[in-house]
Every structure is written in structure tokens, then in C-alpha cells.
Motif scaffolding. Structure first.
Motif, PDB file in Angstrom:
ATOM      1  N   TYR A 280       0.839  -1.198   0.000  1.00 25.64           N
ATOM      2  CA  TYR A 280       0.000   0.000   0.000  1.00 25.64           C
ATOM      3  C   TYR A 280       0.873   1.247   0.000  1.00 25.64           C
ATOM      4  O   TYR A 280       2.055   1.212   0.348  1.00 25.64           O
ATOM      5  CB  TYR A 280      -0.971   0.001   1.195  1.00 25.64           C
ATOM      6  CG  TYR A 280      -0.372   0.396   2.529  1.00 25.64           C
ATOM      7  CD1 TYR A 280      -0.310   1.739   2.919  1.00 25.64           C
ATOM      8  CD2 TYR A 280       0.096  -0.558   3.423  1.00 25.64           C
ATOM      9  CE1 TYR A 280       0.218   2.107   4.150  1.00 25.64           C
ATOM     10  CE2 TYR A 280       0.620  -0.205   4.651  1.00 25.64           C
ATOM     11  CZ  TYR A 280       0.681   1.129   5.008  1.00 25.64           C
ATOM     12  OH  TYR A 280       1.198   1.500   6.226  1.00 25.64           O
ATOM     13  N   SER A 282       0.772   5.468   1.178  1.00 23.37           N
ATOM     14  CA  SER A 282       0.022   6.415   2.006  1.00 23.37           C
ATOM     15  C   SER A 282       0.849   7.665   2.262  1.00 23.37           C
ATOM     16  O   SER A 282       2.055   7.689   2.023  1.00 23.37           O
ATOM     17  CB  SER A 282      -0.380   5.781   3.343  1.00 23.37           C
ATOM     18  OG  SER A 282       0.725   5.702   4.227  1.00 23.37           O
ATOM     19  N   VAL A 317      -8.784  -0.344  -2.460  1.00 33.89           N
ATOM     20  CA  VAL A 317      -9.438   0.460  -1.425  1.00 33.89           C
ATOM     21  C   VAL A 317      -8.670   1.764  -1.246  1.00 33.89           C
ATOM     22  O   VAL A 317      -7.441   1.761  -1.148  1.00 33.89           O
ATOM     23  CB  VAL A 317      -9.482  -0.292  -0.073  1.00 33.89           C
ATOM     24  CG1 VAL A 317     -10.237   0.540   0.971  1.00 33.89           C
ATOM     25  CG2 VAL A 317     -10.121  -1.664  -0.229  1.00 33.89           C
ATOM     26  N   VAL A 319      -8.657   5.075   1.299  1.00 36.01           N
ATOM     27  CA  VAL A 319      -9.171   5.609   2.570  1.00 36.01           C
ATOM     28  C   VAL A 319      -8.558   6.980   2.806  1.00 36.01           C
ATOM     29  O   VAL A 319      -7.342   7.155   2.667  1.00 36.01           O
ATOM     30  CB  VAL A 319      -8.815   4.693   3.758  1.00 36.01           C
ATOM     31  CG1 VAL A 319      -9.323   5.296   5.067  1.00 36.01           C
ATOM     32  CG2 VAL A 319      -9.396   3.304   3.563  1.00 36.01           C
ATOM     33  N   ALA A 338      -8.967   0.102   5.666  1.00 32.35           N
ATOM     34  CA  ALA A 338      -8.691  -0.462   4.345  1.00 32.35           C
ATOM     35  C   ALA A 338      -8.692  -1.987   4.389  1.00 32.35           C
ATOM     36  O   ALA A 338      -9.246  -2.655   3.507  1.00 32.35           O
ATOM     37  CB  ALA A 338      -7.345   0.047   3.828  1.00 32.35           C
ATOM     38  N   ASP A 342     -11.109  -4.625   2.474  1.00 35.14           N
ATOM     39  CA  ASP A 342     -10.445  -5.610   1.626  1.00 35.14           C
ATOM     40  C   ASP A 342     -10.892  -7.032   1.995  1.00 35.14           C
ATOM     41  O   ASP A 342     -11.141  -7.857   1.122  1.00 35.14           O
ATOM     42  CB  ASP A 342      -8.924  -5.476   1.786  1.00 35.14           C
ATOM     43  CG  ASP A 342      -8.158  -6.258   0.740  1.00 35.14           C
ATOM     44  OD1 ASP A 342      -8.404  -6.037  -0.465  1.00 35.14           O
ATOM     45  OD2 ASP A 342      -7.304  -7.085   1.111  1.00 35.14           O
TER      46      ASP A 342
END
Length: 348
Positions: A280, A282, A317, A319, A338, A342
Motif C-alpha cells: 500500500y 500512504s 481500497v 481511505v 482499508a 479488503d
């Protein structure tokens, strides 16, 4: 020395952040590293105990930074301020007419290290990046960004201009030394448009996240029956932005590395039936009176996904959380959300 845009975007330039004293920066880093080393034995013991009980490892073993944040929140008191926000330059009230003009704040300060040697998060590094964009594009950085926001349909994302009347602008809050909630002090963010000078909404940040996720995955759907529009960025560009850069680190997730303007955690599982790291990207945001996070968890696509014609990007996803209060840790919360979405998708 040479400072490249790649070094700037990965915070390897050596340009200072808000703290001007390199000795204090090193001291804070050493404290953080010592604290992390002290918590690790306890974390390892906890993990072994849970494994012995036969619990599900993926969900029971929390990320290191998440546990550190929980310990910190349990031990902290309301009104306890983040040390970073004690820096005077967070509270500048001077208005700058251009990003070139705002370079005067730090342009004569020495570099903290040779560019490329170490990682140091620097808002001023992004101020210099915005000056590069301004010169390369031939237009004001703020005009350039607002056009980009319009292209992305982010119509609620605007400059944090104190004089402008901005519809639905939220009031920001901080805890004072006595632990009471008070209005955040007046600041002018024109000295750091790129690093923390825009106002946005949850809806707009979701659009931004989906546009990046679409761009990232678009190249994997070339053989679908329906013709896909191109992404806002090329797939290779997003992949490059989300590729961890050596010598970097991430304060809000110890499992991650910094990439190009994003923190990235790569997919990883060392042993069977043990904790899994999902890939991921972020980034958190901290400003006077506000905190935020945007997290993108791409779906893991199989090789057959691009040939069936049954799915189309973006798949995954996104967020985002925006909080009008200072020094709120949000990344672990966003990651939990998330993962729940998922899990629900896979359960279906």
C-alpha cells in the motif's frame, strides 16, 4: 553538490525541515530509534504467544508503528503537544507573493548532509520543488496546481488563503498547555503551498486516490473488450512513484520506506501462516490545527484479470481521513479500515 528533483521528492536533499539545529535533529532520531529497539523484544514475545495460541496471524499481529502509536496514546495526556509544532516557523504570519520569494526563509542555510547520503523529511525541500515547477511551467505554482485539481474534478480543493471566502471552511483546533481545546492560532501558509498549503475535502481526496490507482492499474487491462481511457499519469510513472527509495524511512509505519512523495509498504510474508504485509501507499498530513491521511491499498490482480473483460480499474481500497485537530495519528486507523473493506471484498 548537486540537488536533483528526485532527491527533493524523496527527502534526501539535505535541506533542513523546521528545526535549524542539526544536533537536535540527530538527538530526536536517536531517541526514536532507542524507543523502537526497546519495544521490539516485547512485540516479538507478544507475537510468539499469539502464534502459540493458534490465532489468525494476519489480523492479530499488528504493525510495529501501530503498536507504538497505541502505547504513545495510552501514555499521553490531552494537551500534550507534538515537539515538531514547537518550531517557530510553523506559525509564520508573513504573506509571500510567490514560491520563489519564500525561498529566502532557508536558501542561505547550510545543508545538513551531502545530498543522497541520508533521509530527512523536509517541507522546504518541497517548497524548492514548487519553485522548479513554477520556472519549468512558466506560470505560478498555485495556478498550475489549481488547473490540475480541475482536471481531476477536485473542485473543493483550494489554496488555504486566509483572506478568501471559502465555502464550508472548517475551523481548526489545538489543545493548549492546560489540556483545553482552543482555536488554532492564525498562520499564513503561503510560504509552503506545496508542503501544506491546500484545503481539501474527503470526497476530493478520494477522487485523487482513485485517479492514481486507475493510472497505476490501467496498463494491466490492455486486452479488455471495452476500450479504457488512459490514466492521468502513465502506469510506469505511478509505479516509479510507489517504488521504495534506499536510505529512506517512514515515521508513521516502520514497515515502510519513503518513495517519491509517498510512503510505501511492500508485499511481504516471511513464513507461512504468519503476518502478511500488503502493498500500500500512504501519506499523512500535519498542520497547525489539522491532521490528515490518504491511503491507497491496490487490489492484487491475477494474470487473468486483464483478459476477462469483467473488471476495470481502479481496483482496491482508498481511505482518507481529515481531522480539524492538531497532532492526531491517523495512518494506523486508515490501514485498519482499508483491511476491513479488503477482507469484505474477498469474503464476497
Amino acid at each position: 553538490v548537486a540537488v536533483t528533483t528526485r532527491l527533493l521528492v524523496s527527502h534526501l536533499s539535505g535541506i533542513r525541515h523546521y528545526e535549524k539545529d542539526i544536533a537536535k535533529v540527530k538527538e530526536e532520531k536517536e531517541k526514536a530509534n532507542r524507543a523502537f529497539k526497546l519495544t521490539k523484544p516485547c512485540q516479538d514475545k507478544e507475537q510468539k504467544e499469539k502464534e502459540g495460541k493458534g490465532t489468525e496471524k494476519t489480523d492479530s499481529v499488528k504493525p510495529k508503528k501501530e503498536r507504538e502509536g497505541e502505547v504513545k496514546s495510552q501514555n499521553s495526556k490531552p494537551g500534550r503537544r507534538d515537539k515538531e509544532f514547537e518550531q517557530e516557523e510553523y506559525y509564520l504570519k508573513e504573506k509571500f507573493e510567490s514560491v520563489i520569494e519564500s525561498l529566502k526563509i532557508f536558501k542561505n542555510d547550510p545543508l545538513f548532509f551531502k545530498p543522497g547520503d541520508q533521509f530527512l523529511y523536509s517541507t522546504y525541500g518541497f517548497t524548492l520543488l514548487s519553485a522548479v515547477v513554477e520556472r519549468a511551467s512558466g506560470q505560478k505554482f498555485t495556478d498550475y496546481m489549481l488547473k490540475m485539481f480541475r482536471d481531476l474534478d477536485m473542485l473543493s480543493t483550494v489554496l488555504d488563503d486566509n483572506e478568501a471566502m471559502i465555502y464550508n471552511r472548517a475551523r481548526c483546533y489545538v489543545y493548549n498547555k492546560k489540556g483545553r481545546l482552543v482555536n488554532a492560532p492564525y498562520v499564513d501558509n503561503s510560504y509552503k503551498w506545496a508542503g501544506g498549503g491546500f484545503l481539501s475535502s474527503v470526497g476530493d481526496l478520494l477522487k485523487f486516490g482513485n485517479a492514481l490507482l486507475y493510472s497505476y492499474q490501467a496498463g494491466q487491462f490492455k486486452n479488455t473488450n471495452s476500450k479504457l481511457l488512459p490514466g492521468y499519469l502513465k502506469p510506469d510513472t505511478v509505479a516509479m512513484m510507489w517504488t521504495p527509495v534506499p536510505k529512506t524511512e517512514v515515521s508513521w509505519d516502520r514497515d515502510g520506506k519513503y518513495a517519491m512523495a509517498w510512503a510505501v509498504v511492500e508485499k511481504n510474508q516471511q513464513c507461512g501462516c504468519c503476518r502478511q504485509q500488503r502493498h500500500y501507499a500512504s501519506h499523512t498530513g500535519g498542520a497547525v490545527g489539522a491532521s490528515s491521511v490518504l491511503l491507497i491499498l491496490p487490489e492484487e490482480l491475477g494474470s487473468e484479470a486483464g483478459n476477462t473483460g469483467l473488471v476495470a480499474p481502479p481496483r482496491g481500497v482508498v481511505v482518507t481521513i481529515i481531522c480539524n485537530m492538531q497532532s492526531v495519528s491517523l495512518n494506523s486507523t486508515a490501514l485498519k479500515i482499508a483491511r476491513e473493506f479488503d477482507k469484505e471484498r474477498w469474503a464476497e
